[in-house]
Design an enzyme around this catalytic site. Structure first.
Site, short mmCIF file in Angstrom:
data_model
loop_
_atom_site.label_atom_id
_atom_site.label_comp_id
_atom_site.label_asym_id
_atom_site.label_seq_id
_atom_site.Cartn_x
_atom_site.Cartn_y
_atom_site.Cartn_z
N CYS A 278 0.82 -1.21 0.00
CA CYS A 278 0.00 0.00 0.00
C CYS A 278 0.86 1.27 0.00
CB CYS A 278 -0.98 -0.03 1.16
SG CYS A 278 -2.59 0.59 0.62
N HIS A 362 -4.19 -4.93 0.39
CA HIS A 362 -3.85 -5.54 1.68
C HIS A 362 -4.04 -7.04 1.61
CE1 HIS A 362 -2.95 -1.98 4.03
NE2 HIS A 362 -3.81 -1.36 3.22
N GLU A 364 -2.92 -9.14 3.52
CA GLU A 364 -3.06 -9.71 4.87
C GLU A 364 -4.48 -9.57 5.40
OE1 GLU A 364 -2.03 -6.74 4.30
OE2 GLU A 364 -3.16 -5.53 5.71
#
Ligand SMILES: NC(=O)CC[C@H](N)C(=O)O
Length: 396
Positions: A278, A362, A364
């Site tokens: 990001c 993202h 994750e």
């Protein structure tokens, strides 16, 4: 209590086990509290808990037939065998309010302990330590001082449920830890990971420096589950100090606002593998000579379709950014690896020569249960932060 055979699944692991196998009692344990995000109990597969198996295993290990209640075996002789309890005629797990999964605890000495887990799932690396308390497991398992460790309770009778057919004996592992000292172990419920991979995780740490611009804890957790030892440094941490720490990789993560710290990234590019997420992606873009621009309304959502241009797959991603890298501004040699399918904006870039890659989303954040897990995208190993060869090389 019951016993479980160690069952190495490959020749190489067998070889690793060979030295110890003769004396190692075929037992498996209960391990509590991995760092996976909650407690993890291991219990043996029920088929291995048959009294006949237990007796045979005990005979092979040369362990005398004694019951723990005799009180003679532990701790003086480090006994690790549970009595061959007569199994109840029928024991059902149907009524349990939790789901169980196959789990493995792989220790750096090469031993593999197969069992069932309940609670959290995933893979976690940690130091295995044992605790001999008979009570107070709630305080033990919630003690932050155990961060980074697995706690092995030597007393199998934990909680107020009594001993039941699924409980197992942890004392075999305890004996090993007493003899060899604390060992690094990997606790995993992930079937996609082989025994060898888990063993490697327990033996090789990757040293990662993560710059903190407001970094999300889950990014650190996921890296840790790949066997990374992570040091989080402040956003203004000088590049020269990072290089002194000789990391295997540097992570520039997410953060608020317009990208900054570009100078730090420039000083590290080409000297160490770098991964950006990001804002880290935007920083890399700028450090490579590209430009970022403010988008009209940004990307904020949990269902952004991204095309991975390297394999043509579409990934559903979680996104949260207002700035984007202008692909036209990137110099030759820097490859756009992902695009957002809503507006074709740049969602990932890589430069193999400089050992770096980044994503504008993202991975994750688990937009679907395991959507972006490397195990689900086997054709693209670079999806895995850790197995990506140009991101973090292995440390022996
Ligand atoms: N999630 C993030 O890292 C946000 C990056 C940057 N602040 C942006 O808005 O574009």
């Amino acid at each position: 209590m019951s016993l479980l055979r160690i069952s190495p699944s490959s020749a190489s692991v067998k070889a690793l086990l060979a030295e110890r196998a003769a004396s190692a009692p075929p037992v498996v344990p209960v391990a509590h509290r991995g760092g996976i995000g909650g407690g993890v109990f291991l219990a043996p597969p029920r088929k291995n808990a048959q009294p006949s198996t237990l007796a045979a295993a005990a005979a092979r290990a040369g362990v005398p037939e004694t019951r723990p209640s005799d009180g003679q075996d532990f701790p003086e002789s480090g006994v690790c065998r549970a009595p061959p309890l007569a199994a109840p005629a029928s024991v059902s797990v149907a009524g349990k309010p939790w789901k169980t999964a196959d789990a493995r605890l792989v220790l750096e000495d090469g031993s593999i302990w197969r069992a069932k887990s309940f609670g959290a799932s995933g893979t976690q690396v940690g130091e295995v330590v044992f605790n001999t308390s008979l009570t107070g497991y709630q305080e033990i398992l919630t003690d932050p001082s155990y961060a980074g460790q697995f706690v092995l309770m030597t007393n199998p009778h934990v909680g107020n449920t009594g001993v039941n057919h699924d409980d197992v004996d942890t004392r075999a592992i305890t004996r090993r830890l007493r003899e060899d000292g604390s060992l690094i172990g990997v606790l995993s419920t992930e079937e996609s990971k082989t025994d060898e991979e888990l063993l490697e995780l327990s033996r090789k740490w990757k040293i990662v420096i993560a710059y903190d611009f407001g970094i999300k804890h889950n990014i650190l957790r996921r890296l840790a589950s790949c066997g990374c030892k992570i040091t989080v440094v402040p956003s203004k941490w000088p590049a020269s100090e990072t290089l002194k720490m000789k990391p295997d990789g540097v992570l520039f993560g997410n953060g608020p606002g317009d990208p900054y710290a570009v100078q730090t990234v420039k000083e590290l590019v080409g000297k160490v593998p770098i991964f950006g997420i990001c804002m880290g992606h935007q920083l890399l873009g700028q450090a490579l000579g590209g430009k970022t621009f403010k988008m009209k309304f940004g990307h904020h959502g949990g269902n952004h379709h991204v095309c991975n241009l390297q394999n043509g797959r579409v990934e559903i991603s979680a996104q949260n950014h207002n700035y984007a890298v202008d692909p036209a501004s990137l110099p030759a040699g820097v490859e756009v690896t992902h695009i957002n399918l809503n507006d074709n904006s740049c969602a990932g870039l890589a430069c193999r020569e400089l050992n770096l890659m980044s994503l504008q989303y993202h991975l994750e954040a688990s937009p679907s249960p395991r959507d972006l897990d490397p195990g689900n995208v086997p054709s693209f190993p670079s999806r895995n932060l850790c197995s990506t060869p140009h991101w973090a090389s292995r440390r022996g």
